[in-house]
Design a protein around this motif. Sequence first.
Motif, PDB file in Angstrom:
ATOM      1  N   ALA A  69      -7.481  11.177   6.232  1.00 12.37           N
ATOM      2  CA  ALA A  69      -6.356  10.536   6.918  1.00 12.37           C
ATOM      3  C   ALA A  69      -5.585   9.666   5.931  1.00 12.37           C
ATOM      4  CB  ALA A  69      -6.859   9.702   8.093  1.00 12.37           C
ATOM      5  N   VAL A  70      -6.311   8.891   5.162  1.00 10.53           N
ATOM      6  CA  VAL A  70      -5.673   8.026   4.170  1.00 10.53           C
ATOM      7  C   VAL A  70      -5.017   8.868   3.086  1.00 10.53           C
ATOM      8  CG1 VAL A  70      -6.119   6.278   2.403  1.00 10.53           C
ATOM      9  CG2 VAL A  70      -7.154   6.065   4.666  1.00 10.53           C
ATOM     10  N   LYS A 112     -11.827   9.696   7.709  1.00 14.07           N
ATOM     11  CA  LYS A 112     -11.078   8.523   7.250  1.00 14.07           C
ATOM     12  C   LYS A 112     -10.470   8.784   5.876  1.00 14.07           C
ATOM     13  CE  LYS A 112     -11.649   3.574   7.212  1.00 14.07           C
ATOM     14  NZ  LYS A 112     -12.591   2.483   7.323  1.00 14.07           N
ATOM     15  N   ILE A 144      -5.670   1.669   9.453  1.00 15.69           N
ATOM     16  CA  ILE A 144      -6.881   2.498   9.383  1.00 15.69           C
ATOM     17  C   ILE A 144      -7.911   1.888   8.433  1.00 15.69           C
ATOM     18  CG2 ILE A 144      -7.779   4.727   8.576  1.00 15.69           C
ATOM     19  CD1 ILE A 144      -5.148   5.980   9.611  1.00 15.69           C
ATOM     20  N   LEU A 145      -7.452   1.414   7.297  1.00 14.19           N
ATOM     21  CA  LEU A 145      -8.383   0.921   6.273  1.00 14.19           C
ATOM     22  C   LEU A 145      -8.892  -0.486   6.518  1.00 14.19           C
ATOM     23  CD1 LEU A 145      -6.779   2.235   2.971  1.00 14.19           C
ATOM     24  CD2 LEU A 145      -8.960   2.910   3.971  1.00 14.19           C
ATOM     25  N   GLY A 187       0.493   2.211   8.780  1.00 12.44           N
ATOM     26  CA  GLY A 187      -0.566   2.892   9.520  1.00 12.44           C
ATOM     27  C   GLY A 187      -1.828   3.046   8.697  1.00 12.44           C
ATOM     28  N   LEU A 188      -1.675   3.343   7.424  1.00  9.37           N
ATOM     29  CA  LEU A 188      -2.846   3.456   6.545  1.00  9.37           C
ATOM     30  C   LEU A 188      -3.561   2.116   6.409  1.00  9.37           C
ATOM     31  CD1 LEU A 188      -1.461   5.705   3.696  1.00  9.37           C
ATOM     32  CD2 LEU A 188      -2.927   6.349   5.598  1.00  9.37           C
ATOM     33  N   ARG A 214     -13.223  -3.975  12.491  1.00  9.27           N
ATOM     34  CA  ARG A 214     -13.986  -3.092  13.391  1.00  9.27           C
ATOM     35  C   ARG A 214     -14.867  -3.954  14.294  1.00  9.27           C
ATOM     36  NH1 ARG A 214     -10.716   0.738  12.198  1.00  9.27           N
ATOM     37  NH2 ARG A 214     -11.058   1.839  10.266  1.00  9.27           N
ATOM     38  N   TRP A 232      -8.147  -2.831   9.396  1.00  3.23           N
ATOM     39  CA  TRP A 232      -8.258  -3.469  10.711  1.00  3.23           C
ATOM     40  C   TRP A 232      -9.716  -3.789  10.987  1.00  3.23           C
ATOM     41  CZ3 TRP A 232      -4.039  -4.846  13.474  1.00  3.23           C
ATOM     42  CH2 TRP A 232      -4.249  -5.351  14.757  1.00  3.23           C
ATOM     43  N   THR A 278     -16.087   6.644   1.843  1.00  2.53           N
ATOM     44  CA  THR A 278     -15.854   6.633   3.288  1.00  2.53           C
ATOM     45  C   THR A 278     -16.105   8.011   3.890  1.00  2.53           C
ATOM     46  OG1 THR A 278     -13.513   7.085   2.939  1.00  2.53           O
ATOM     47  CG2 THR A 278     -14.151   4.789   3.145  1.00  2.53           C
TER      48      THR A 278
END
Length: 101
Positions: free
Chosen positions: A55-56, A52, A95-96, A91-92, A100, A98, A48
Amino acid sequence: MVILAGLYEIGGSSRFWQWLKADRPGWMGLLGAILLVLYGWVATWQPTAFGKTYAVYGGIFVVMSRARGWYFDGFRADRSDLLGGAILLLGLAVILFWPRS
């Protein structure tokens, strides 16, 4: 990969911290530096984008750091620690996973 990177990052940081803050021998600081370099290398294996990935990693590392504190330092998590970790992992997941558009 994320777990391996977390082990390198948390292990390296804690060794370096012990060398600087707990008056441990120089080889501990060197070991910490080596582990931190390995962490940086392992992190580049992720497919990735940089933002991203980090963040993860940040979220996973928070949870792993709390687990390290429990295992090695005897830290006992309270409800706010557990709730914060759960929110972070949720939240992770957003991010991973959801969808798009």
